[in-house]
Scaffold this motif. Sequence first.
Motif, PDB file in Angstrom:
ATOM      1  N   LEU A 142       0.838  -1.211   0.000  1.00 34.23           N
ATOM      2  CA  LEU A 142       0.000   0.000   0.000  1.00 34.23           C
ATOM      3  C   LEU A 142       0.869   1.255   0.000  1.00 34.23           C
ATOM      4  O   LEU A 142       0.577   2.229  -0.696  1.00 34.23           O
ATOM      5  CB  LEU A 142      -0.932  -0.010   1.221  1.00 34.23           C
ATOM      6  N   GLU A 143       1.940   1.213   0.772  1.00 32.48           N
ATOM      7  CA  GLU A 143       2.823   2.388   0.804  1.00 32.48           C
ATOM      8  C   GLU A 143       3.481   2.610  -0.556  1.00 32.48           C
ATOM      9  O   GLU A 143       3.693   3.748  -0.956  1.00 32.48           O
ATOM     10  CB  GLU A 143       3.855   2.227   1.925  1.00 32.48           C
ATOM     11  N   LYS A 144       3.755   1.521  -1.263  1.00 32.23           N
ATOM     12  CA  LYS A 144       4.323   1.666  -2.625  1.00 32.23           C
ATOM     13  C   LYS A 144       3.307   2.364  -3.537  1.00 32.23           C
ATOM     14  O   LYS A 144       3.673   2.972  -4.530  1.00 32.23           O
ATOM     15  CB  LYS A 144       4.674   0.299  -3.206  1.00 32.23           C
ATOM     16  N   HIS A 145       2.029   2.255  -3.199  1.00 33.99           N
ATOM     17  CA  HIS A 145       0.990   2.954  -3.965  1.00 33.99           C
ATOM     18  C   HIS A 145       0.687   4.331  -3.374  1.00 33.99           C
ATOM     19  O   HIS A 145      -0.308   4.958  -3.725  1.00 33.99           O
ATOM     20  CB  HIS A 145      -0.305   2.122  -4.008  1.00 33.99           C
ATOM     21  N   GLY A 146       1.509   4.759  -2.451  1.00 33.34           N
ATOM     22  CA  GLY A 146       1.357   6.107  -1.892  1.00 33.34           C
ATOM     23  C   GLY A 146       0.290   6.232  -0.822  1.00 33.34           C
ATOM     24  O   GLY A 146      -0.127   7.343  -0.501  1.00 33.34           O
ATOM     25  N   VAL A 147      -0.162   5.117  -0.273  1.00 32.45           N
ATOM     26  CA  VAL A 147      -1.222   5.171   0.745  1.00 32.45           C
ATOM     27  C   VAL A 147      -0.588   5.099   2.142  1.00 32.45           C
ATOM     28  O   VAL A 147       0.065   4.115   2.471  1.00 32.45           O
ATOM     29  CB  VAL A 147      -2.200   3.981   0.591  1.00 32.45           C
ATOM     30  N   PRO A 148      -0.789   6.131   2.970  1.00 25.84           N
ATOM     31  CA  PRO A 148      -0.279   6.029   4.350  1.00 25.84           C
ATOM     32  C   PRO A 148      -0.997   4.884   5.069  1.00 25.84           C
ATOM     33  O   PRO A 148      -2.230   4.813   5.047  1.00 25.84           O
ATOM     34  CB  PRO A 148      -0.619   7.390   4.976  1.00 25.84           C
TER      35      PRO A 148
END
Length: 259
Positions: free
Chosen positions: A113-119
């Motif tokens: 998810l973080e790789k997709h920019g989601v905190p």
Amino acid sequence: MTRDATRQDRDDSTLPPPPSPAPGLKYRRIVLKISGEALCGEGNFGIHPDTLQRVAAEIAELSSLGVQIGIVVGGGNIFRGLKGASAGMDRSQSDYMGMLATVINSLALQDALEKHGVPTRVMTAIEIRQVAEPYIRRRAMRHLEKGSVVIFAAGTGNPFFSTDTAAALRAMEIQAQAIFKATKVEGIYDRDPARHEDAQMFTKLSYDRFLVDRIGVMDSTAVTLCRENKLPIRVFKLTTRGNILRVCKGENIGTVVEA
Ligand code: UDP
């Protein structure tokens, strides 16, 4: 007073209910339950990187629309307590191993998810402070309000339970409007669709019927909790692209279990 206690007090301020859904969406705060098996792709063990990325991309899309998302991930792709117990292990010991398996999956999903920019925050029901935050309900709600996805790891923290029950429990605690139960099939059927070509899918099912018919898609403790608190459960296929968003828009896909 310790630093931790001070921070906790600050988090204990106001807890407003979830805001209204954005235009075109039915829900503003949901709990998504993903089984461990859903992460292993075609295989039956471990984490399949492409599958993980695909799931993360869909969650990221939903999060970008302002939906507050709590996620409970299972651990069946790594270890199940019952399997250990049937091989002679102590059941509680075996269940704790299962709960740790959910932490592994949760960390993998956090990374994706973080790789997709989601905190993304992982909060565990069993403390493992070096890798994740301990679960504190009010803090979890704060994270959601600020736009982070929160992954609830380690189930309920108790042996003899399942991550379905953890999903029901967390959903009620954070005042989620529904549980999205993502599975490998389109919904709930009257017979196993993998073995019966003529199996019929229910579009709607009452909690009572689900419990009386002993439908195995979700465990009965979880469904009983949902029934007592009138929390709808939407069961749908995870791997159909766009399904998570469709459900959030209120489209009538899969099966809904409600009063
Ligand atoms: N588990 C547990 N208590 C909980 C949640 C999970 O003991 O509150 C253990 C249990 O052994 C279970 C394993 O963790 O078999 C993995 O969870 P689950 O079987 O629910 O995962 P899924 O089938 O969704 O992948």
